[in-house]
Motif scaffolding. Structure first.
Motif, PDB file in Angstrom:
ATOM      1  N   ILE A   1       0.862  -1.191   0.000  1.00 55.00           N
ATOM      2  CA  ILE A   1       0.000   0.000   0.000  1.00 55.00           C
ATOM      3  C   ILE A   1       0.891   1.231   0.000  1.00 55.00           C
ATOM      4  O   ILE A   1       1.716   1.419   0.902  1.00 55.00           O
ATOM      5  CB  ILE A   1      -0.917   0.025   1.234  1.00 55.00           C
ATOM      6  N   GLY A   2       0.743   2.055  -1.023  1.00 53.96           N
ATOM      7  CA  GLY A   2       1.522   3.282  -1.126  1.00 53.96           C
ATOM      8  C   GLY A   2       0.649   4.507  -0.889  1.00 53.96           C
ATOM      9  O   GLY A   2      -0.445   4.623  -1.451  1.00 53.96           O
ATOM     10  N   GLU A   3       1.138   5.403  -0.054  1.00 54.15           N
ATOM     11  CA  GLU A   3       0.415   6.646   0.243  1.00 54.15           C
ATOM     12  C   GLU A   3       1.298   7.834  -0.141  1.00 54.15           C
ATOM     13  O   GLU A   3       2.478   7.876   0.213  1.00 54.15           O
ATOM     14  CB  GLU A   3       0.055   6.727   1.722  1.00 54.15           C
ATOM     15  N   LEU A   4       0.702   8.770  -0.836  1.00 51.49           N
ATOM     16  CA  LEU A   4       1.402   9.992  -1.248  1.00 51.49           C
ATOM     17  C   LEU A   4       0.584  11.186  -0.797  1.00 51.49           C
ATOM     18  O   LEU A   4      -0.615  11.268  -1.074  1.00 51.49           O
ATOM     19  CB  LEU A   4       1.593  10.017  -2.762  1.00 51.49           C
ATOM     20  N   GLU A   5       1.236  12.107  -0.091  1.00 48.36           N
ATOM     21  CA  GLU A   5       0.583  13.332   0.393  1.00 48.36           C
ATOM     22  C   GLU A   5       1.377  14.539  -0.074  1.00 48.36           C
ATOM     23  O   GLU A   5       2.603  14.563   0.033  1.00 48.36           O
ATOM     24  CB  GLU A   5       0.493  13.315   1.917  1.00 48.36           C
ATOM     25  N   ILE A   6       0.666  15.543  -0.567  1.00 51.47           N
ATOM     26  CA  ILE A   6       1.307  16.784  -1.012  1.00 51.47           C
ATOM     27  C   ILE A   6       0.584  17.965  -0.387  1.00 51.47           C
ATOM     28  O   ILE A   6      -0.641  18.091  -0.506  1.00 51.47           O
ATOM     29  CB  ILE A   6       1.285  16.916  -2.541  1.00 51.47           C
ATOM     30  N   ARG A   7       1.336  18.828   0.280  1.00 48.62           N
ATOM     31  CA  ARG A   7       0.804  20.079   0.836  1.00 48.62           C
ATOM     32  C   ARG A   7       1.348  21.221  -0.011  1.00 48.62           C
ATOM     33  O   ARG A   7       2.568  21.363  -0.164  1.00 48.62           O
ATOM     34  CB  ARG A   7       1.218  20.255   2.293  1.00 48.62           C
ATOM     35  N   THR A   8       0.460  22.044  -0.565  1.00 48.22           N
ATOM     36  CA  THR A   8       0.899  23.059  -1.506  1.00 48.22           C
ATOM     37  C   THR A   8      -0.062  24.241  -1.483  1.00 48.22           C
ATOM     38  O   THR A   8      -1.075  24.236  -0.762  1.00 48.22           O
ATOM     39  CB  THR A   8       0.986  22.452  -2.925  1.00 48.22           C
ATOM     40  N   ASN A   9       0.236  25.283  -2.266  1.00 48.79           N
ATOM     41  CA  ASN A   9      -0.661  26.421  -2.387  1.00 48.79           C
ATOM     42  C   ASN A   9      -1.936  26.007  -3.100  1.00 48.79           C
ATOM     43  O   ASN A   9      -1.929  25.127  -3.963  1.00 48.79           O
ATOM     44  CB  ASN A   9       0.014  27.548  -3.162  1.00 48.79           C
ATOM     45  N   PHE A  10      -3.033  26.663  -2.773  1.00 51.58           N
ATOM     46  CA  PHE A  10      -4.308  26.272  -3.347  1.00 51.58           C
ATOM     47  C   PHE A  10      -4.307  26.388  -4.868  1.00 51.58           C
ATOM     48  O   PHE A  10      -4.919  25.586  -5.572  1.00 51.58           O
ATOM     49  CB  PHE A  10      -5.444  27.127  -2.774  1.00 51.58           C
ATOM     50  N   GLU A  11      -3.596  27.379  -5.396  1.00 48.94           N
ATOM     51  CA  GLU A  11      -3.617  27.625  -6.834  1.00 48.94           C
ATOM     52  C   GLU A  11      -2.870  26.551  -7.632  1.00 48.94           C
ATOM     53  O   GLU A  11      -3.044  26.442  -8.850  1.00 48.94           O
ATOM     54  CB  GLU A  11      -3.019  28.998  -7.158  1.00 48.94           C
ATOM     55  N   GLU A  12      -2.040  25.766  -6.991  1.00 51.31           N
ATOM     56  CA  GLU A  12      -1.257  24.750  -7.679  1.00 51.31           C
ATOM     57  C   GLU A  12      -2.178  23.611  -8.136  1.00 51.31           C
ATOM     58  O   GLU A  12      -2.847  22.981  -7.327  1.00 51.31           O
ATOM     59  CB  GLU A  12      -0.180  24.192  -6.749  1.00 51.31           C
ATOM     60  N   GLU A  13      -2.215  23.354  -9.443  1.00 50.83           N
ATOM     61  CA  GLU A  13      -3.094  22.298  -9.964  1.00 50.83           C
ATOM     62  C   GLU A  13      -2.353  20.960  -9.970  1.00 50.83           C
ATOM     63  O   GLU A  13      -1.379  20.778 -10.706  1.00 50.83           O
ATOM     64  CB  GLU A  13      -3.577  22.625 -11.381  1.00 50.83           C
ATOM     65  N   ILE A  14      -2.824  20.056  -9.162  1.00 47.19           N
ATOM     66  CA  ILE A  14      -2.238  18.713  -9.073  1.00 47.19           C
ATOM     67  C   ILE A  14      -3.379  17.703  -9.142  1.00 47.19           C
ATOM     68  O   ILE A  14      -4.063  17.478  -8.143  1.00 47.19           O
ATOM     69  CB  ILE A  14      -1.432  18.525  -7.771  1.00 47.19           C
ATOM     70  N   PRO A  15      -3.618  17.095 -10.279  1.00 48.25           N
ATOM     71  CA  PRO A  15      -4.700  16.111 -10.383  1.00 48.25           C
ATOM     72  C   PRO A  15      -4.434  14.892  -9.504  1.00 48.25           C
ATOM     73  O   PRO A  15      -3.305  14.370  -9.461  1.00 48.25           O
ATOM     74  CB  PRO A  15      -4.692  15.726 -11.869  1.00 48.25           C
ATOM     75  N   LEU A  16      -5.463  14.436  -8.811  1.00 51.51           N
ATOM     76  CA  LEU A  16      -5.334  13.229  -8.003  1.00 51.51           C
ATOM     77  C   LEU A  16      -4.953  12.034  -8.866  1.00 51.51           C
ATOM     78  O   LEU A  16      -4.208  11.145  -8.427  1.00 51.51           O
ATOM     79  CB  LEU A  16      -6.645  12.954  -7.269  1.00 51.51           C
ATOM     80  N   GLU A  17      -5.444  12.015 -10.113  1.00 46.75           N
ATOM     81  CA  GLU A  17      -5.100  10.918 -11.021  1.00 46.75           C
ATOM     82  C   GLU A  17      -3.595  10.845 -11.274  1.00 46.75           C
ATOM     83  O   GLU A  17      -3.029   9.740 -11.397  1.00 46.75           O
ATOM     84  CB  GLU A  17      -5.831  11.080 -12.357  1.00 46.75           C
ATOM     85  N   ASP A  18      -2.947  12.010 -11.369  1.00 44.75           N
ATOM     86  CA  ASP A  18      -1.500  12.027 -11.592  1.00 44.75           C
ATOM     87  C   ASP A  18      -0.750  11.498 -10.371  1.00 44.75           C
ATOM     88  O   ASP A  18       0.259  10.797 -10.506  1.00 44.75           O
ATOM     89  CB  ASP A  18      -1.032  13.450 -11.915  1.00 44.75           C
ATOM     90  N   MET A  19      -1.240  11.830  -9.183  1.00 45.53           N
ATOM     91  CA  MET A  19      -0.628  11.315  -7.964  1.00 45.53           C
ATOM     92  C   MET A  19      -0.789   9.796  -7.882  1.00 45.53           C
ATOM     93  O   MET A  19       0.147   9.080  -7.513  1.00 45.53           O
ATOM     94  CB  MET A  19      -1.257  11.983  -6.742  1.00 45.53           C
ATOM     95  N   ILE A  20      -1.967   9.319  -8.240  1.00 49.59           N
ATOM     96  CA  ILE A  20      -2.214   7.874  -8.245  1.00 49.59           C
ATOM     97  C   ILE A  20      -1.270   7.175  -9.213  1.00 49.59           C
ATOM     98  O   ILE A  20      -0.691   6.126  -8.902  1.00 49.59           O
ATOM     99  CB  ILE A  20      -3.682   7.592  -8.606  1.00 49.59           C
ATOM    100  N   GLU A  21      -1.065   7.755 -10.384  1.00 53.16           N
ATOM    101  CA  GLU A  21      -0.183   7.157 -11.389  1.00 53.16           C
ATOM    102  C   GLU A  21       1.266   7.088 -10.884  1.00 53.16           C
ATOM    103  O   GLU A  21       1.964   6.086 -11.116  1.00 53.16           O
ATOM    104  CB  GLU A  21      -0.253   7.968 -12.679  1.00 53.16           C
ATOM    105  N   VAL A  22       1.706   8.118 -10.186  1.00 52.53           N
ATOM    106  CA  VAL A  22       3.060   8.126  -9.635  1.00 52.53           C
ATOM    107  C   VAL A  22       3.245   6.956  -8.670  1.00 52.53           C
ATOM    108  O   VAL A  22       4.260   6.247  -8.704  1.00 52.53           O
ATOM    109  CB  VAL A  22       3.354   9.470  -8.934  1.00 52.53           C
TER     110      VAL A  22
END
Length: 266
Positions: A173-194
């Protein structure tokens, strides 16, 4: 005329940084890149409370959620909230009008279902991923926290090197968490793919025999320690995303009675 007991002074005058509601389940529609997704999210919404007030008006937090969701239902599809974080910000904007505070948090947990294609039979398999989005407003500054949890698998390279190519395999089980500015666009799908691409192999809900064979071959061709998986997730995330990154990988060991873990921050 109602008595507003929340506005009275408490006996013990201490501030509380997080007061609110948790485990509130509802329904939400998100228009992500022209496609409407329906979720059953769980909300946690909190604000800070000064030492001068006995309590907060809990119903105002629930009203803020309901109003944000009702707006999306009543508007045209193109005006539905475009992401879970957009919905979270809409809730915070409504809290700003209803309840005095310096800090507010909205956390949304749900399951994202993605269509995947099986390795060889090319069947459509609907894959569930646990995701969480947090919107944090403090003194006018707004940040977001994005979390994904992905199930994959690993094949042990140590056993393979010492057992004539045979090895033990396990679910990871892999977990990835990113804390960033609200304006930063990071699709959840891209995080899942990583995360998913960093395992020995992805896992699938649907597998025909030829697909099973392909997954097993891929695992044996790509053996990894849990440490390898964590490092690969971290390296890919640092290259692709901006923000504070946290990686956590757990291997549910098949030949031990315990599990193993690897964790890192960047």
């Amino acid at each position: 005329m109602y008595v507003e007991t929340q506005e009275e002074e408490p006996e013990i005058k201490l501030p509380l940084p997080r007061v609110g509601i948790t485990n509130l389940k509802t329904v939400a529609k998100i228009n992500w890149r022209g496609r409407v997704y329906t979720f059953i999210p769980t909300f946690e919404v909190t604000i800070d409370l000064t030492e001068r007030k006995k309590g907060i008006h809990m119903s105002r937090l629930i009203e803020s959620i309901t109003e944000a969701l009702s707006e999306a239902v009543e508007e045209e599809v193109k005006k539905i909230h475009t992401s879970l974080e957009d919905l979270g910000l809409a809730v915070i904007r409504r809290i700003e009008k209803k309840h005095h505070h310096q800090r507010a948090e909205v956390w949304i947990k749900t399951t994202l279902i993605l269509e995947k294609e099986t390795p060889t039979s090319k069947k459509v398999s609907y894959e569930p991923y646990d995701v969480e989005v947090g919107i944090i407003k403090e003194k006018g500054n707004i940040q977001k926290v994005l979390k994904v949890k992905v199930i994959g698998n690993t094949a042990c390279p140590h056993a393979m090197a010492n057992n004539q190519g045979r090895t033990h395999i396990q679910r990871a089980i892999g977990e990835l968490e990113i804390r960033t500015n609200f304006e930063e666009e990071i699709p959840l799908e891209d995080m899942i793919e990583v995360v998913e691409s960093s395992f020995s192999s992805p896992t699938y809900t649907l597998l025909k025999t030829s697909d099973e064979n392909a997954v097993v071959r891929r695992m044996y061709e790509n053996p990894k320690f849990v440490e390898d998986v964590a490092r690969e997730i971290l390296a890919k995330a640092r290259e692709k995303f901006k923000g504070r990154i946290h990686v956590r990988v757990i291997s549910n060991e098949s030949i031990h009675k315990h599990d193993v873990i690897a964790e890192a921050w960047a």
